[in-house]
Design an enzyme around this catalytic site. Structure first.
Site, PDB file in Angstrom:
ATOM      1  N   ASP A  16      -5.685  -4.180  -2.324  1.00  0.00           N
ATOM      2  CA  ASP A  16      -4.633  -3.803  -1.380  1.00  0.00           C
ATOM      3  C   ASP A  16      -4.081  -5.023  -0.640  1.00  0.00           C
ATOM      4  O   ASP A  16      -4.826  -5.793  -0.033  1.00  0.00           O
ATOM      5  CB  ASP A  16      -5.211  -2.803  -0.378  1.00  0.00           C
ATOM      6  CG  ASP A  16      -4.157  -2.077   0.428  1.00  0.00           C
ATOM      7  OD1 ASP A  16      -3.240  -2.744   0.945  1.00  0.00           O
ATOM      8  OD2 ASP A  16      -4.244  -0.840   0.541  1.00  0.00           O
TER       9      ASP A  16
ATOM     10  N   SER B  50       0.830  -1.195   0.000  1.00  0.00           N
ATOM     11  CA  SER B  50       0.000   0.000   0.000  1.00  0.00           C
ATOM     12  C   SER B  50       0.872   1.256   0.000  1.00  0.00           C
ATOM     13  O   SER B  50       1.666   1.440  -0.912  1.00  0.00           O
ATOM     14  CB  SER B  50      -0.961  -0.048   1.196  1.00  0.00           C
ATOM     15  OG  SER B  50      -2.036   0.850   1.004  1.00  0.00           O
TER      16      SER B  50
END
Length: 583
Positions: free
Chosen positions: A456, A342
């Site tokens: 993610d 991320s």
């Protein structure tokens, strides 16, 4: 650094000389040694070939004349290594049992075979030999436990596949290695090696030279320069623990030695953008530009001194990574490998591009200077935002750069919604790898990649320290952003200064209590769902840096200065506690 340049010459080591150099035979008299020498058989064992397997009859012992061999337990782990002068298989002969382990040649070797009957007869007649064997048995029992650390590479082959001369680069690599230990170079004249007609000539001519160089040095570079001949190129590949391949043409040659695909490979790229087919063909563990920085990074990998930096996801809190990197690099810490999830993936890609800390921070400020990247809200069919602003920002930041063309090591982590697997991005588009890693489910649309649907990576591995630590070439610094959650009291769709009246709050949320906005709830869920493995239990973790980002909103990118300072302070504390991070 020492350099050996010699012409092939048959060694012709006789059995008596070879046997006299074996420690367990040192105490037998000349008459017994002479009788034993008449019964032995000399054998060449090619690289990667098994001398014997576990479970086979113990019908002989072997004395290593040259080369390197490893003992492999039935479970597959290597527990011992044998070189010139060592005996192999003697314990099985003494016990009269089947082989308890297999033995494989790491490189071309020569052994002397002694039949089991001959050896046991001599053992009964020589009490001193019995004592030597007892000592050998005790040593083997101590070594029979699995090694806790990987064996470091010692013989490094350097191969030129095109028109670029390897010699200047070998000198640069050796010079860089000299700061970590002793290095020898074996580079015979190409006109000599190219004229050799029989492979065994090379084995006979260079085995002793290689053994001697390995015994007296930490690393040996064996060079196959342009025009050295296919036999010598194969010999270099066969003897090497790792290969360094020079890439000076866009596409790999049609003929690549098969052994090159069986060894860990490092690429030295002499051109800016070699075709990814090099990676398809050789699956390198790393690639480096042909400059001083690249040679230094390669040397640190070979020496096991390559430092990695792995960074956690955390939304706007990930801006602290830039402060950490600034403090580390300004203190003189050299980092070769980057990875993250991320926001950690964004920072990793920026650093792997070769940006210094100042440029990376300036780019981060530019990245967030405009409107909020998460401010293009839409009807929440697949996500709360369209993702268009994120796409444009990521593409503008990283462009069409491929991971294969980055000057430093990089990976990012995402999660495949289809299979539930963790996906580690080490190839392909940098923008694509970053975009997949930051696709917060419900907030940013997922990324289609073939049959994969990527979101993610924080869902599965918000701080992928285990991925970085799987690389045995050096230690790892972890940046952990996990902190006590302090939720905001506003609504994510309204400006932070707007405090909704109680009636409106009750109508929209069904409660009078202040609840965090959806975006914060999603990001916090990642912290709770991601792996909670104890970082200190992982191998090769050199330091854990924990910036205090508890007062920084996970989506408040305007708090960049506070995040940077939190990163700097945490890194400064780590350096004070562990000054050996500066190497």
């Amino acid at each position: 650094m020492t350099t050996a340049r010699r012409r092939p010459k048959r060694r012709g080591t006789d059995a008596r000389t070879a046997l006299r150099n074996v420690p367990i035979l040192a105490d037998i008299d000349d008459e017994q040694l002479e009788r034993l020498a008449t019964t032995v058989e000399r054998r060449h064992v090619p690289a990667n070939q098994w001398l014997f397997h576990a479970g086979e009859p113990a019908d002989s012992i072997y004395i290593v004349d040259s080369g390197r061999f490893v003992a492999v337990a039935p479970e597959g782990h290597v527990f011992a290594e044998m070189a010139s002068g060592d005996s192999i298989g003697d314990l099985g002969v003494i016990a009269g049992a089947a082989r308890s382990a297999g033995v494989r040649a790491l490189r071309d070797g020569v052994v002397w075979r002694i039949a089991a009957e001959t050896f046991t007869d001599m053992l009964e007649a020589t009490p001193l030999l019995q004592s030597a064997m007892l000592r050998a048995m005790a040593r083997m029992l101590r070594q029979s436990r699995p090694a806790k650390t990987a064996r470091r590479p010692r013989v490094i082959g350097v191969v030129s596949n095109g028109d670029t001369a390897a010699a200047p680069m070998v000198d640069a690599i050796a010079t860089s290695l000299d700061s970590h230990g002793r290095t020898a170079v074996i580079a015979p004249p190409v006109e000599t090696t190219s004229a050799v007609q029989e492979y065994d000539e090379l084995v006979e001519a260079f085995s002793e030279t290689l053994d001697r160089a390995e015994r007296s040095n930490d690393w040996v570079l064996v060079v196959a320069d342009r025009g050295a001949g296919d036999l010598w190129r194969h010999y270099v590949s066969a003897q090497s623990d790792r290969l360094v391949v020079l890439v000076d043409q866009r596409y790999p040659p049609d003929a690549v030695d098969s052994l090159a695909t069986q060894r860990p490979v490092h690429l030295i790229t002499c051109l800016a953008e070699p075709d990814p087919s090099w990676w398809d063909r050789l699956a390198p563990v790393s690639h480096h530009p042909a400059n001083s920085d690249g040679f230094g990074a390669l040397a640190r990998r070979i020496a096991g001194r390559s430092l990695g930096l792995v960074m956690a996801g955390g939304g706007a809190r990930g801006l602290a990574h830039f402060g950490v990197y600034q403090e580390l690099t300004e203190a003189g810490v050299v980092i070769d490998r980057f990875g993250g999830t991320s926001s950690g993936a964004i920072a990793s890609a920026a650093f792997a591009l070769g940006m210094d800390a100042g440029d990376a921070i300036a780019a981060a400020r530019e990245f967030i200077a405009g409107s909020d990247p998460l401010d293009d809200y839409t009807i929440p069919i697949s996500a709360l935002t369209r993702g268009g602003r994120v796409d444009r920002l990521v593409q503008g930041f990283f462009g069409n750069t491929l991971i294969e063309h980055l000057p430093r090591g990089f990976f990012s982590v995402s999660a495949d919604m289809i299979t539930g697997d963790q996906i580690i991005h080490r190839r392909g588009s940098v923008s694509g790898a970053v975009r997949a890693s930051i696709s917060i489910p419900g907030l940013i649309p997922p990324v289609h990649n073939g049959e994969q649907l990527l979101v993610d990576g924080g869902l599965l591995n918000n701080l992928p320290a285990n991925v970085m630590c799987a690389d045995t070439d050096g230690e790892v610094i972890c940046v952990d952003l996990r902190r006590t959650f302090v939720p905001s009291k506003g609504f994510g769709l309204l400006p932070p200064i707007v405090t909704p009246p109680g009636l409106l709050r009750r109508l929209l949320t069904g409660t009078d209590n202040a609840l965090p906005p959806l975006q914060e709830t999603l990001l916090r869920a990642f912290d709770l769902a991601a792996s909670t493995a104890n970082l200190r239990e992982l191998p090769r973790v050199a330091a854990i840096i924990e910036p205090d980002v508890s007062k920084i909103g996970v989506l408040n990118f305007k708090q960049i200065d506070a995040a940077l300072e939190a990163g700097r302070m945490a890194a400064r504390a780590a350096l004070q506690a562990q000054p050996d991070l500066v190497r």
